[in-house]
Design a protein around this motif. Sequence first.
Motif: not given
Lengths: 67, 833
Positions: A1-2, A4-6, A8-9, A12, A19, B198-199, B202, B206, B225-226, B229-230, B233
Motif C-alpha cells: 500500500m505504501s 500510495i506515497y508515490v 498520490l503526489p 496531484m 490546471v 478552474g482552480v 480542480a 480532488n 497512517e493513510f 496522509y489523506f 493532502m
Amino acid sequence: MSVIYVILPLAMLMGAAAVAAFIWAVRSGQYDDVDTTALRLLHDDDVEPPHRPRSHSPRRQRGRHEP
Amino acid sequence: MPGAEITIDAPSTRAQASAPARPQVACAHCGLAVPSGLIDPAAAMQFCCNGCRTVHAVIHGCGLERFYRLRAADPGRAAAAAVSGRTFGELDDPAFAERWVEHRPDGLTATELLLEGIHCAACVWLVEKLPAVAPGVIEARLDLRRGVVRVVWDPRRTPLSAVARALDSLGYTPHPVRDGETRSMRRREDRAFLVRIGVAGAAAGNVMVLAFALYGGLFSGIEAEFAGYFRWMSMLLGVLALAWPGSVFFRGAWAALRTRTAHLDLPIALGLAAGGLMGTINTLRGAGEIYFDSLTVLVFLLLVGRWIQRRQQRWAADAVQLLYTLTPAFARRIESGGGPPRDIPLEAVRRGDLLEVRAGDTIPVDGIVELGASRVDQALLTGEPRPAAVSTGSRVAAGTLNLAAALHVRASATGADTRVGRLMALVEQSARRRTPIVQFADGLAGWFTIAVITLATLTLGVWLWLDPGHAAEHTAALLIVACPCALGLATPLAVAVAIGRAARQGILIKGGDTLETLSRRGLVLFDKTGTLTQGRASLVRWSGDASAQPLVAALEAHSSHPIAKALCAAFREESPLPTTDVTQVSGAGVEGLVAGRRVRVGSIEYVPEPARAACHWLNEAVAQCIAEGLTPVVVCVDGTVAALAAVGDAVRPDAREAIAALRARGWRAGILSGDHPQVVATVARQVGIDPRLAHGHVSPEAKLATVEAARRVGPVVMIGDGVNDAAALSAASVGIAVQGGAEASLAAAHVYLNQAGLAPVVDLLGASRRTFQAIRCCLATSLTYNAAGVLLAITGVINPLIAAVLMPLSSFTVLSIALGARTFAGSAPRRAA
C-alpha cells in the motif's frame, strides 16, 4: 500500500499540469469567444492560394444556385 | 431614430411580399425570391437587389464561392445584402486612429468593427477571408455572437477606410466599436474569474476523491497512517482553494466590513474561515473533522453561480452597447479650399468648421445654418413632436434630426460643449452619484450574520460549560452548516435566468438590482412623446365625408409635409387617382385637381370664406381639435367643406391597458414631458393617468431634479426614449428606454426594450415580482436546511457525513426552484417590430 506515497503526489502533479494548461488557455484568450470557434472548425480549408484566376466553371455555378 | 434596428432589410421584405405571385426565382446571393420586375431572362443569374448583385460580384471575383456551399449546409435566416457604398473616410482621420486603433509593436494596427448583417456560420468564413479581399489585412477574427470583427492590418499597405469598404462590399456594413478600454478591462476580469473557477473546481474534485477514501475508511476501517496522509493532502488542496479562488469572498467580506454595509460575502467568509481554521488545526493534531471537502465544493459552486449571473448581465449590457455603436459618429466637413465634403470622425470636428448635413442625418454639432432651408426634428431635446423650420441664420442643436433638405452648418460648439454633450455629462454624473442598491440577499445577510454569530457564541458558551473539549469543534461545525451556500447560489442564478429569458423577449436588463426594485412598488414616470404616444404625426380622427379620403391621399402624395405624410399613410391607396395642377402654399396647405375635382387641404385659414360660413359644424370641431392638442386639417372639395381631419401624435394603442396594469400592481403613474401642458393633460386623461401627476413644459434639467426629489420618497421608474430624459433615466431607481428612442437612452437606461409598445414594461414588472417570489422561496428552503443543520450542530450530534449530504441536497432543492420559476416564460414571445 505504501505505493500510495508515490502515486498520490504523481496524480496531484498531473492534476496541476491540467490546471496549468487550463490557465494558459484562458490567459491566451481561448475562452473569450466559445461560439464562433465551434463553427470555425467546419471551415476546413481547401489548400488554395487566395488569389485565384477568375474562372467560370459550370460546377461552381451549380453550387451558387443552391438556396 | 437612425440606426436603432440592427437589420433593416427593405429589399428582403419586398422580395418576400412578391413571392407567392409567380414561380419563384431565387436570388443567386441570398436565396430569397427575385421580384418579377427584376428578372432578366437573358442573364445566367438573378438577383433580388443591387446589394446582392454587388456582393456576389465581389465574392466571385475573389474566388470565395465556397461561401455559398457553406451556407447551403447551414440554412440560417436569409437576408438580402445591403451595401451602403460609403467611403468611410472618417476612419482614416488621425483623431480616430489615436483613440480607437491599437498600435502593435510589430508596426501593425488593430481595431474592432461591428458588422451589420452577420447571421450564420458562412458569414464567419467569408469575413475571416477578408485578407483575400482587402490586400494589407493580416487577420480578421469574427465574434459571431456579438457580430464584431477584430481586424489586424498593415497601415503602410492599406488605410482602414479601404478595409471598411471591403467589408461593406461583402454586404456587412461596418461600424467602429468605441469601447476599447472597458472591453479589455472586462476581458481581463473575465479571464481571472475563469482561472479561479478552474482552480476551485480542480481542488474540489480532488478533495472529494480523497474524502471518498476517508469516508470509506470510516465504515470499513483505514490505517491511521493513510488516513493522516489523506488528511494532509486534503488540507493542502483545501488551503489552496481558500487562499486563491476563495479570496474573493474574504475580500468582499472585508470591503463590506470597512464600508459597514451588509453583504452575503460576510457570512460566507465567516463559514469558510471557521472551517478552514478548524480543519487545519484538526489536521495538525491528527484528530477531529477536517471539513475541506465541503469547503472546496462550496467555493466552486458559489463561483460558478456568480459567473453565470455575470455572463448574463454582460450579455445584456453588450447588446445595448452594440446598438449604441450603430449610431453614426461622423460628420461631413466642407473644406475651405473647395472640393467634395470629407467624412471626418466626430472627434475631429472643431469650432468654426463648416459641415454639410444631408436630409435624414443627425446634426453633429451645435451651430448656425449658413446655407439651405429645412425642417428639423427637435424631439430629442425638447420633446416637441412637430418639426421646426430652419433657414439661413437659424441655430440648430446637436442630436436633432434634419428632415427635409441638405444644410450647411457652421459649428459653434462641438462634443461635450454642445447642449447634448452637457446633458450627457449630467447623465454620467447622476450615474456616478447613484447609490448602489443593496441587493435583496445582501440585505438579509446582515441579519443572517448577526443570528449566526449569536448562535455560535451561545453554542460555544453552553459547550464550554458542558464539555470544554468539544466546544470549539461544535462551534466550527455550526459556522459551516450555517454558511448560506444555497442562498449565495440561488440568488444569482434566479436573477441570471430571469435576465436571460427577458433578453429573449427583447427586454435587455443591465443589472440584477433592477429586478429587485421592479418587484416592489413606487412611482412610474413616463415621458410623453415617443413613449406614451407614437412620437410622430398620424391621423387621429376623421369627421365628415369618407368618400373624400382617396382624393386627399392622391393630393397629399405630392407634399412632403409631416401632416401630408400622416394623411397619406392613413389612406394608403394601391393606385392613386390622377392629380394635376398642384400648388402648395407654405404654412397653409395644398390645392390641386384630383380626378377632375378641385381639392384643397389645409389649415382653417386656407378655406375660402364662403365655404367656411356654409359649414355650421366646422368652427366647433376645430375648437375641439385645438383643445385636444391636435392639428385640425380642413378638406374642401369643389368649394365646399367635405371633412375635417384631426392630425396629431396618437397615443399608443396599448398605453391605457399598460397603465391600468401598472396601477393594479400598486404603482402610481405620472408624466414628465417637455411638450405643452395642455397636450400633456389631454394625453394623461386618455391613458388614465391622474392629471395632477402629469407635468408639461419640463426641461431635461428639471426632469432630472424631479426624479431625484421623488427618489427620496421611494423607488422611481422613469420610462422614456430620448436625450431630453437621458439624465432622468440614469438618475431614476430604474430607467427604462423604449424602442425607437435616442442613442443616449441606450447608455443611460438600466433596461432597454427592444420591442415596440408598453406591454413589455408590464411583463417586466410581473416577471420581476415572480423572480423575487422564487428567490424568497429559495431563501425559505435554504434557511430551513440551515436551521436543521444549526440545531444538529448545537446539540452536537452532527457528523461529517450528515453535513456532506445536507449541503448538496439543499443546493439542489434551491437550484431547482430558481431554475424552474416561471418568470418571463408566462407570456408568449413577441417579435420585435
